[in-house]
Design a protein around this motif. Structure first.
Motif, mmCIF file in Angstrom:
data_model
loop_
_atom_site.group_PDB
_atom_site.id
_atom_site.type_symbol
_atom_site.label_atom_id
_atom_site.label_comp_id
_atom_site.label_asym_id
_atom_site.label_seq_id
_atom_site.Cartn_x
_atom_site.Cartn_y
_atom_site.Cartn_z
ATOM 1 N N ALA A 141 42.018 35.370 41.076
ATOM 2 C CA ALA A 141 40.750 36.113 41.010
ATOM 3 C C ALA A 141 40.596 37.016 42.219
ATOM 4 O O ALA A 141 40.115 38.160 42.103
ATOM 5 N N GLY A 142 41.016 36.525 43.395
ATOM 6 C CA GLY A 142 40.939 37.337 44.610
ATOM 7 C C GLY A 142 41.840 38.556 44.537
ATOM 8 O O GLY A 142 41.451 39.666 44.952
ATOM 9 N N ILE A 143 43.060 38.390 44.027
ATOM 10 C CA ILE A 143 43.984 39.520 43.879
ATOM 11 C C ILE A 143 43.393 40.551 42.918
ATOM 12 O O ILE A 143 43.427 41.766 43.179
ATOM 13 N N TYR A 144 42.830 40.069 41.814
ATOM 14 C CA TYR A 144 42.247 40.988 40.828
ATOM 15 C C TYR A 144 41.089 41.776 41.438
ATOM 16 O O TYR A 144 40.999 42.997 41.272
ATOM 17 N N LEU A 145 40.193 41.084 42.148
ATOM 18 C CA LEU A 145 39.044 41.754 42.739
ATOM 19 C C LEU A 145 39.435 42.702 43.862
ATOM 20 O O LEU A 145 38.732 43.680 44.135
ATOM 21 N N ALA A 146 40.564 42.438 44.533
ATOM 22 C CA ALA A 146 41.041 43.362 45.564
ATOM 23 C C ALA A 146 41.417 44.700 44.950
ATOM 24 O O ALA A 146 41.262 45.760 45.582
ATOM 25 N N LEU A 147 41.923 44.662 43.708
ATOM 26 C CA LEU A 147 42.302 45.896 43.007
ATOM 27 C C LEU A 147 41.159 46.455 42.162
ATOM 28 O O LEU A 147 41.161 47.637 41.810
ATOM 29 N N ASN A 148 40.205 45.599 41.807
ATOM 30 C CA ASN A 148 39.051 46.012 41.005
ATOM 31 C C ASN A 148 37.785 45.499 41.686
ATOM 32 O O ASN A 148 37.165 44.538 41.221
ATOM 33 N N PRO A 149 37.388 46.123 42.780
ATOM 34 C CA PRO A 149 36.250 45.613 43.552
ATOM 35 C C PRO A 149 34.946 45.670 42.753
ATOM 36 O O PRO A 149 34.839 46.419 41.781
ATOM 37 N N PRO A 150 33.964 44.851 43.147
ATOM 38 C CA PRO A 150 32.679 44.856 42.441
ATOM 39 C C PRO A 150 32.107 46.267 42.344
ATOM 40 O O PRO A 150 32.111 47.027 43.315
ATOM 41 N N GLY A 151 31.624 46.595 41.167
ATOM 42 C CA GLY A 151 31.082 47.925 40.938
ATOM 43 C C GLY A 151 32.039 48.857 40.232
ATOM 44 O O GLY A 151 31.627 49.876 39.667
ATOM 45 N N SER A 152 33.332 48.513 40.226
ATOM 46 C CA SER A 152 34.318 49.348 39.539
ATOM 47 C C SER A 152 34.302 49.042 38.049
ATOM 48 O O SER A 152 33.743 48.044 37.608
ATOM 49 N N ALA A 153 34.939 49.906 37.268
ATOM 50 C CA ALA A 153 34.898 49.783 35.804
ATOM 51 C C ALA A 153 35.495 48.462 35.322
ATOM 52 O O ALA A 153 35.046 47.904 34.325
ATOM 53 N N GLY A 154 36.504 47.958 36.028
ATOM 54 C CA GLY A 154 37.191 46.758 35.554
ATOM 55 C C GLY A 154 36.825 45.488 36.279
ATOM 56 O O GLY A 154 37.462 44.450 36.073
ATOM 57 N N SER A 155 35.804 45.517 37.127
ATOM 58 C CA SER A 155 35.500 44.352 37.968
ATOM 59 C C SER A 155 35.122 43.110 37.161
ATOM 60 O O SER A 155 35.335 41.981 37.608
ATOM 61 N N ALA A 156 34.575 43.299 35.959
ATOM 62 C CA ALA A 156 34.133 42.151 35.163
ATOM 63 C C ALA A 156 35.285 41.278 34.679
ATOM 64 O O ALA A 156 35.072 40.151 34.245
ATOM 65 N N GLY A 157 36.513 41.762 34.778
ATOM 66 C CA GLY A 157 37.656 41.000 34.274
ATOM 67 C C GLY A 157 38.263 40.036 35.266
ATOM 68 O O GLY A 157 39.365 39.518 35.032
ATOM 69 N N TRP A 158 37.572 39.726 36.354
ATOM 70 C CA TRP A 158 38.156 38.863 37.392
ATOM 71 C C TRP A 158 38.494 37.467 36.881
ATOM 72 O O TRP A 158 39.345 36.773 37.447
ATOM 73 N N GLY A 159 37.834 37.021 35.788
ATOM 74 C CA GLY A 159 38.121 35.682 35.257
ATOM 75 C C GLY A 159 39.379 35.619 34.412
ATOM 76 O O GLY A 159 39.878 34.530 34.114
ATOM 77 N N ILE A 160 39.933 36.781 34.035
ATOM 78 C CA ILE A 160 41.088 36.805 33.125
ATOM 79 C C ILE A 160 42.321 36.119 33.717
ATOM 80 O O ILE A 160 42.945 35.284 33.052
ATOM 81 N N PRO A 161 42.728 36.438 34.965
ATOM 82 C CA PRO A 161 43.963 35.820 35.483
ATOM 83 C C PRO A 161 43.780 34.398 36.003
ATOM 84 O O PRO A 161 44.724 33.813 36.547
ATOM 85 N N MET A 162 42.603 33.816 35.840
ATOM 86 C CA MET A 162 42.371 32.461 36.339
ATOM 87 C C MET A 162 42.902 31.391 35.397
ATOM 88 O O MET A 162 43.094 30.241 35.800
ATOM 89 N N ALA A 163 43.127 31.742 34.134
ATOM 90 C CA ALA A 163 43.382 30.727 33.103
ATOM 91 C C ALA A 163 44.858 30.353 32.985
ATOM 92 O O ALA A 163 45.743 31.167 33.232
ATOM 93 N N THR A 164 45.097 29.104 32.586
ATOM 94 C CA THR A 164 46.438 28.613 32.253
ATOM 95 C C THR A 164 46.441 28.163 30.794
ATOM 96 O O THR A 164 45.519 27.470 30.365
ATOM 97 N N ASP A 165 47.443 28.575 30.039
ATOM 98 C CA ASP A 165 47.550 28.195 28.637
ATOM 99 C C ASP A 165 48.290 26.862 28.527
ATOM 100 O O ASP A 165 49.502 26.786 28.757
ATOM 101 N N ILE A 166 47.553 25.804 28.181
ATOM 102 C CA ILE A 166 48.159 24.464 28.113
ATOM 103 C C ILE A 166 49.275 24.420 27.073
ATOM 104 O O ILE A 166 50.335 23.840 27.299
ATOM 105 N N ALA A 167 49.030 25.051 25.911
ATOM 106 C CA ALA A 167 50.014 24.985 24.829
ATOM 107 C C ALA A 167 51.354 25.551 25.269
ATOM 108 O O ALA A 167 52.410 24.944 25.050
ATOM 109 N N PHE A 168 51.340 26.724 25.906
ATOM 110 C CA PHE A 168 52.587 27.332 26.348
ATOM 111 C C PHE A 168 53.195 26.570 27.527
ATOM 112 O O PHE A 168 54.426 26.459 27.640
ATOM 113 N N ALA A 169 52.346 26.054 28.421
ATOM 114 C CA ALA A 169 52.865 25.281 29.551
ATOM 115 C C ALA A 169 53.612 24.051 29.054
ATOM 116 O O ALA A 169 54.717 23.735 29.519
#
Length: 459
Positions: A141-169
Motif C-alpha cells: 500500500a505504501g509503494i502504491y501511494l508513493a506513486l499515486n499520492p492522495p488527491g491523484s486520480a488513482g489514489s483510491a486504488g491503494w487497497g488493490i496490492p494488499m490482497a493475497t489470493d488463497i486459491a492460487f497460493a
C-alpha cells in the motif's frame, strides 16, 4: 480346479468408494468422464487451475473478434421484483455482488475455524504470520501511494496490492509438493487468512459509499436475530437462509458492500460441535444390539452424527467446492476480460506501476521484513525447516493478488472504466510474475538436502 471367489468390498471404505454409484460403474461415460473429473477435483491445485483457465478464456474472448459479445453478455441487465423490492443490475454486478457472497461466506467460515480451532486460536503461535501479513499489506500500500499520492486520480486504488489470493497460493504450493515443509505451508496459509481479514476490513471501512444508517441498522438487527435463533437452538437451515438473504439485501441498500454479509454470517456459525461424538457412538451401539435399525433410530442417529461435527466444518465441506469450482471461475470469467492493447502502459502509468511493484516487490519485502523484525523482537520464530530465502519465496507467492485484488479494483474506480481496466491488466501481469518468481525462489531455496535451515535470522 476351484472356482475363484468373486471379490467384494472388504470394508466400509471400499464399499463407499466402489459401491453401487454411477461413477464407480463400468459404463463408458463413467469411465471416460465421471471418474477423471472426480480425480481432477481431488487435486489440491484443481481450483486454481479452473480459475486460471477461466481468466485465460476471458482474456482470449475479450481480445478476439467476438469481444463485443463479451461486453454485451456481462452488461446484460437482470431485474428482480419481489413485492416492493426492486433490483436491476448487470450480470457482472450480480456475479460480484451476489454470487461472490458464497466466496466471502467460505472465507468467514475459514476465519472462524482458525480463530476457534486453528493457529489463530493461540496468539503466540500466530504472532509471526500475523505480523508478516501486516507487513505484507502495509508495504505494498505504501509503494502504491508513493506513486499515486492522495488527491491523484488513482489514489483510491491503494487497497488493490494488499490482497493475497488463497486459491492460487495453495495451488502454487500444491505444484511444489513436498519440497515445501508443512510448517512453511501453514505459515503462508495462516498469513493469507489474516490477509483476508485485513482485506475485509479495508473493503468495509474504506470502500463504502453513501452509507444509509437505517439499512445498516436493519442488517445489524437481522444478524442479532440470527444470534438469538442460534441461542434458542433453532437448527432449521431454512430460517438462516432467509435471514441471510435479508442481511445481504440490507447491506446492499446500506452502501456497505453486500458481500460482507457472507463474512459476517460465516463468523456467526458455530465452530464447535453441538454434541460429543461419544454420544452418537454410544447410541449407535445401543441401537444395534438387536441387529436392526428402525426409521426412528435412523433419524435420531443421523442427527447425532451430524451434530458431532461443527456447523463450520460441515458448511466448509459443502460450500468450498462450490466456491472453488463454480463461484471463482465465474467471477474470473466475468471480470478478467480486459483488452490488452495498452499492456505496455501498465509499466509507465502510476496505477499500473503501483500495483505491479506493490504485489511483485512490496509483498515479499513486507512479509520478509516484518518476519525478521518479529523474530528479532522475540515475538515468534521461523517455522520448522524454513529458511529466510524460503520466507522471501513464500512472500513472493503472497504477491498473487488476483481474486480479491480484482474485486477491490472494481470498487476503487467506479467512475473510470479506463483506470479499472488498467488496474485489472496490472493485477493479471503482477500475479503471473509473482507466481513465476515465487516458484523460482522456492525451488532455489529448497534445492539440495544439505542446505542449512536456519531458525533464527542472520546476525
Amino acid at each position: 480346479m476351484a472356482t475363484p471367489r468373486k471379490s467384494r468390498p472388504s470394508a466400509p471404505d471400499d464399499l463407499w468408494q466402489s459401491g453401487p454409484v454411477y461413477s464407480a460403474s463400468g459404463k463408458p461415460l463413467a469411465r471416460l468422464v465421471a471418474r477423471p473429473v472426480r480425480e481432477f477435483l481431488r487435486i489440491e491445485a484443481a481450483g486454481s487451475i479452473l480459475l486460471l483457465l477461466a481468466a485465460a478464456a476471458a482474456l482470449v474472448w475479450a481480445n478476439s473478434p467476438w469481444a463485443a459479445s463479451y461486453d454485451s453478455l456481462w452488461h446484460t441487465h437482470l431485474a428482480l421484483d419481489v413485492g416492493p423490492l426492486h433490483l436491476d443490475e448487470s450480470l457482472q454486478h450480480w456475479v460480484n455482488d451476489a454470487l461472490m457472497v458464497i466466496f466471502f461466506f467460505v472465507v468467514g467460515l475459514e476465519i472462524k475455524y482458525e480463530l476457534v480451532n486453528g493457529d489463530l486460536r493461540d496468539p503466540k503461535a500466530a504472532a509471526l504470520p500475523i505480523v508478516a501479513a501486516v507487513g505484507g499489506m502495509l508495504v505494498p500500500a505504501g509503494i502504491y501511494l508513493a506513486l499515486n499520492p492522495p488527491g491523484s486520480a488513482g489514489s483510491a486504488g491503494w487497497g488493490i496490492p494488499m490482497a493475497t489470493d488463497i486459491a492460487f497460493a495453495v495451488g502454487v504450493l500444491g505444484v511444489l509438493g513436498r519440497r515445501i515443509p508443512s510448517a512453511a505451508r501453514l505459515f503462508l496459509l495462516t498469513l493469507a487468512i489474516v490477509d483476508d481479514i485485513g482485506a475485509i476490513l479495508v473493503i468495509a471501512v474504506f470502500y463504502t459509499s453513501d452509507l444509509s444508517l437505517g439499512w445498516l441498522a436493519a442488517a445489524l438487527g437481522l444478524l442479532a436475530v440470527m444470534v438469538l435463533a442460534r441461542r434458542m437452538r433453532i437448527w432449521t437451515i431454512v430460517v438462516y437462509v432467509v435471514l441471510g438473504v435479508a442481511v445481504w439485501f440490507a447491506l446492499l441498500e446500506s452502501g456497505v458492500h453486500a458481500t460482507l454479509a457472507g463474512v459476517a454470517i460465516g463468523l456467526l456459525a458455530p465452530a464447535r460441535p453441538l454434541l460429543n461424538e461419544d454420544v452418537a457412538r454410544g447410541y449407535a451401539i445401543d441401537a444395534l444390539r438387536d441387529h436392526h435399525i428402525d426409521p426412528d433410530e435412523l433419524a435420531r442417529l443421523r442427527f447425532l452424527l451430524k451434530e458431532s461435527v461443527s456447523v463450520v466444518e460441515r458448511l466448509q465441506a459443502t460450500l468450498h467446492p462450490v466456491s472453488a469450482y463454480v463461484v471463482l471461475p465465474v467471477f474470473a470469467l466475468a471480470n478478467a476480460g480486459v483488452e490488452l492493447g495498452a499492456i505496455g502502459e501498465v509499466f509507465t502509468a502510476p496505477v499500473g506501476l503501483g500495483i505491479v511493484l506493490g504485489l511483485v516487490l512490496g509483498k515479499p519485502v513486507g512479509i520478509a521484513l516484518a518476519s525478521f523484525v518479529a523474530v528479532r523482537l522475540g515475538l515468534g520464530r521461523l517455522p520448522e525447516g524454513t529458511t529466510w530465502p524460503m520466507v522471501f519465496g513464500l512472500g513472493a507467492v503472497g504477491g498473487i493478488g488476483f481474486t480479491v485484488s480484482i474485486f477491490i479494483a472494481g470498487l476503487s474506480f467506479p467512475g473510470s472504466d479506463l483506470l479499472t481496466e488498467e488496474a485489472k491488466i496490472a493485477i493479471l501481469l503482477a500475479s503471473v510474475i509473482a507466481a513465476v518468481v515465487g516458484v523460482a525462489l522456492l525451488l532455489a531455496s529448497t534445492r539440495g538436502s544439505g542446505a542449512e535451515r536456519h531458525a533464527e535470522p542472520p546476525a
